[in-house]
Design a protein around this motif. Structure first.
Motif, PDB file in Angstrom:
ATOM      1  N   ALA A 145       0.844  -1.361   0.158  1.00  0.00           N
ATOM      2  CA  ALA A 145      -0.166   0.124  -0.110  1.00  0.00           C
ATOM      3  C   ALA A 145       0.872   1.367  -0.134  1.00  0.00           C
ATOM      4  CB  ALA A 145      -0.940  -0.036   1.163  1.00  0.00           C
ATOM      5  N   ILE A 146       1.783   1.287   0.737  1.00  0.00           N
ATOM      6  CA  ILE A 146       3.004   2.123   0.727  1.00  0.00           C
ATOM      7  C   ILE A 146       3.478   2.639  -0.510  1.00  0.00           C
ATOM      8  CG2 ILE A 146       5.146   3.299   1.900  1.00  0.00           C
ATOM      9  CD1 ILE A 146       2.765   3.487   3.461  1.00  0.00           C
ATOM     10  N   ASP A 147       4.026   1.434  -1.226  1.00  0.00           N
ATOM     11  CA  ASP A 147       4.657   1.452  -2.626  1.00  0.00           C
ATOM     12  C   ASP A 147       3.745   2.161  -3.387  1.00  0.00           C
ATOM     13  OD1 ASP A 147       7.059   0.583  -1.456  1.00  0.00           O
ATOM     14  OD2 ASP A 147       6.431  -1.642  -2.125  1.00  0.00           O
ATOM     15  N   LEU A 148       2.585   1.759  -3.525  1.00  0.00           N
ATOM     16  CA  LEU A 148       1.470   2.283  -4.365  1.00  0.00           C
ATOM     17  C   LEU A 148       1.260   3.648  -4.191  1.00  0.00           C
ATOM     18  CD1 LEU A 148      -0.654  -1.005  -4.801  1.00  0.00           C
ATOM     19  CD2 LEU A 148       0.630  -0.278  -6.642  1.00  0.00           C
ATOM     20  N   ALA A 149       1.205   3.935  -3.001  1.00  0.00           N
ATOM     21  CA  ALA A 149       0.816   5.556  -2.707  1.00  0.00           C
ATOM     22  C   ALA A 149       2.002   6.519  -2.987  1.00  0.00           C
ATOM     23  CB  ALA A 149       0.689   5.684  -1.121  1.00  0.00           C
ATOM     24  N   MET A 150       3.289   5.716  -3.037  1.00  0.00           N
ATOM     25  CA  MET A 150       4.413   6.651  -3.419  1.00  0.00           C
ATOM     26  C   MET A 150       4.199   7.011  -4.969  1.00  0.00           C
ATOM     27  SD  MET A 150       6.375   7.946  -1.085  1.00  0.00           S
ATOM     28  CE  MET A 150       6.756   7.594   0.536  1.00  0.00           C
ATOM     29  N   GLN A 151       4.048   5.900  -5.825  1.00  0.00           N
ATOM     30  CA  GLN A 151       3.886   5.724  -7.121  1.00  0.00           C
ATOM     31  C   GLN A 151       2.893   6.981  -7.578  1.00  0.00           C
ATOM     32  OE1 GLN A 151       6.192   4.742  -9.455  1.00  0.00           O
ATOM     33  NE2 GLN A 151       4.863   6.042 -10.747  1.00  0.00           N
ATOM     34  N   TYR A 152       1.701   6.712  -6.986  1.00  0.00           N
ATOM     35  CA  TYR A 152       0.528   7.543  -7.265  1.00  0.00           C
ATOM     36  C   TYR A 152       1.079   8.898  -6.943  1.00  0.00           C
ATOM     37  CZ  TYR A 152      -4.367   8.830  -7.341  1.00  0.00           C
ATOM     38  OH  TYR A 152      -5.639   9.429  -7.417  1.00  0.00           O
ATOM     39  N   GLY A 153       1.663   9.321  -5.820  1.00  0.00           N
ATOM     40  CA  GLY A 153       2.081  10.717  -5.753  1.00  0.00           C
ATOM     41  C   GLY A 153       3.091  10.799  -6.741  1.00  0.00           C
ATOM     42  N   LYS A 154       3.953  10.319  -7.318  1.00  0.00           N
ATOM     43  CA  LYS A 154       4.803  10.825  -8.447  1.00  0.00           C
ATOM     44  C   LYS A 154       4.146  10.947  -9.707  1.00  0.00           C
ATOM     45  CE  LYS A 154       8.690   7.988  -6.875  1.00  0.00           C
ATOM     46  NZ  LYS A 154       9.612   6.706  -6.996  1.00  0.00           N
ATOM     47  N   ASP A 155       2.841  10.232  -9.807  1.00  0.00           N
ATOM     48  CA  ASP A 155       2.259  10.335 -10.981  1.00  0.00           C
ATOM     49  C   ASP A 155       1.312  11.564 -10.965  1.00  0.00           C
ATOM     50  OD1 ASP A 155       3.057   7.977 -12.100  1.00  0.00           O
ATOM     51  OD2 ASP A 155       1.129   6.906 -11.572  1.00  0.00           O
ATOM     52  N   ILE A 156       0.912  12.178  -9.613  1.00  0.00           N
ATOM     53  CA  ILE A 156       0.200  13.227  -9.395  1.00  0.00           C
ATOM     54  C   ILE A 156       1.375  14.493  -9.711  1.00  0.00           C
ATOM     55  CG2 ILE A 156      -0.788  14.996  -7.820  1.00  0.00           C
ATOM     56  CD1 ILE A 156      -2.013  12.425  -6.643  1.00  0.00           C
ATOM     57  N   VAL A 157       2.643  14.529  -9.265  1.00  0.00           N
ATOM     58  CA  VAL A 157       3.487  15.368  -9.131  1.00  0.00           C
ATOM     59  C   VAL A 157       3.905  15.636 -10.957  1.00  0.00           C
ATOM     60  CG1 VAL A 157       5.803  16.091  -8.890  1.00  0.00           C
ATOM     61  CG2 VAL A 157       4.637  15.269  -7.069  1.00  0.00           C
ATOM     62  N   ASP A 158       3.916  14.446 -11.696  1.00  0.00           N
ATOM     63  CA  ASP A 158       4.343  14.374 -13.198  1.00  0.00           C
ATOM     64  C   ASP A 158       3.140  14.872 -13.846  1.00  0.00           C
ATOM     65  OD1 ASP A 158       6.920  13.605 -12.430  1.00  0.00           O
ATOM     66  OD2 ASP A 158       6.409  11.443 -12.663  1.00  0.00           O
ATOM     67  N   GLY A 159       2.036  14.937 -13.442  1.00  0.00           N
ATOM     68  CA  GLY A 159       0.874  15.295 -14.257  1.00  0.00           C
ATOM     69  C   GLY A 159       0.177  14.034 -15.026  1.00  0.00           C
ATOM     70  N   LYS A 160       0.437  13.067 -14.582  1.00  0.00           N
ATOM     71  CA  LYS A 160      -0.227  12.006 -15.338  1.00  0.00           C
ATOM     72  C   LYS A 160      -1.511  11.640 -14.977  1.00  0.00           C
ATOM     73  CE  LYS A 160       4.315   9.738 -16.105  1.00  0.00           C
ATOM     74  NZ  LYS A 160       5.136   8.464 -15.925  1.00  0.00           N
ATOM     75  N   VAL A 161      -1.860  11.976 -13.523  1.00  0.00           N
ATOM     76  CA  VAL A 161      -3.186  11.914 -12.688  1.00  0.00           C
ATOM     77  C   VAL A 161      -3.680  12.988 -12.349  1.00  0.00           C
ATOM     78  CG1 VAL A 161      -4.155  10.523 -11.010  1.00  0.00           C
ATOM     79  CG2 VAL A 161      -2.138   9.374 -12.098  1.00  0.00           C
ATOM     80  N   GLN A 162      -4.836  13.114 -12.608  1.00  0.00           N
ATOM     81  CA  GLN A 162      -5.572  14.271 -12.374  1.00  0.00           C
ATOM     82  C   GLN A 162      -6.563  13.789 -10.907  1.00  0.00           C
ATOM     83  OE1 GLN A 162      -5.296  17.652 -13.234  1.00  0.00           O
ATOM     84  NE2 GLN A 162      -3.686  16.848 -14.538  1.00  0.00           N
ATOM     85  N   ALA A 163      -5.810  13.937  -9.796  1.00  0.00           N
ATOM     86  CA  ALA A 163      -6.547  13.593  -8.582  1.00  0.00           C
ATOM     87  C   ALA A 163      -7.178  14.701  -7.931  1.00  0.00           C
ATOM     88  CB  ALA A 163      -5.684  12.894  -7.696  1.00  0.00           C
ATOM     89  N   SER A 164      -8.249  14.345  -6.987  1.00  0.00           N
ATOM     90  CA  SER A 164      -9.003  15.582  -6.364  1.00  0.00           C
ATOM     91  C   SER A 164      -8.428  15.115  -4.880  1.00  0.00           C
ATOM     92  CB  SER A 164     -10.357  15.581  -6.373  1.00  0.00           C
ATOM     93  OG  SER A 164     -10.849  14.115  -5.877  1.00  0.00           O
ATOM     94  N   GLY A 165      -7.994  16.351  -4.186  1.00  0.00           N
ATOM     95  CA  GLY A 165      -7.468  16.070  -2.708  1.00  0.00           C
ATOM     96  C   GLY A 165      -8.547  15.737  -1.780  1.00  0.00           C
TER      97      GLY A 165
END
Length: 90
Positions: free
Chosen positions: A69-89
């Motif tokens: 779960a931690i590894d997936l969260a870190m990857q998800y955060g990297k994708d948000i920073v890179d602009g690959k994912v548009q997430a709502s906070g």
């Protein structure tokens, strides 16, 4: 307890995980162990914007360990920073 933290492209990513209990959140109920996680994104410069928090969205099945779960969260955060994912906070 330590909080996993990494620096990525001028941001600090922190991930938190917790176990989801099946059937009305009963810790003694039978069923597979599942975890969910939250990623927090802070700017390195403390005078700038507030921290942003996002619940990790899992594309496939939920992770069965806290480490996954931690590894997936870190990857998800990297994708948000890179602009690959548009997430709502949160």
């Amino acid at each position: 307890m330590t909080i996993p933290t990494i620096e990525y492209r001028g941001y600090e990513l922190r991930a938190y995980s917790h176990q989801e209990f099946p059937l009305h959140r009963d810790p003694y109920a039978k069923g597979p162990r599942q975890f969910s996680s939250v990623v927090r994104i802070d700017t390195i410069q403390p005078s700038e914007a507030k921290a942003r928090r996002y619940v990790t969205l899992f594309a496939t099945a939920s992770p069965t360990t806290a480490g996954d779960a931690i590894d997936l969260a870190m990857q998800y955060g990297k994708d948000i920073v890179d602009g690959k994912v548009q997430a709502s906070g949160l």
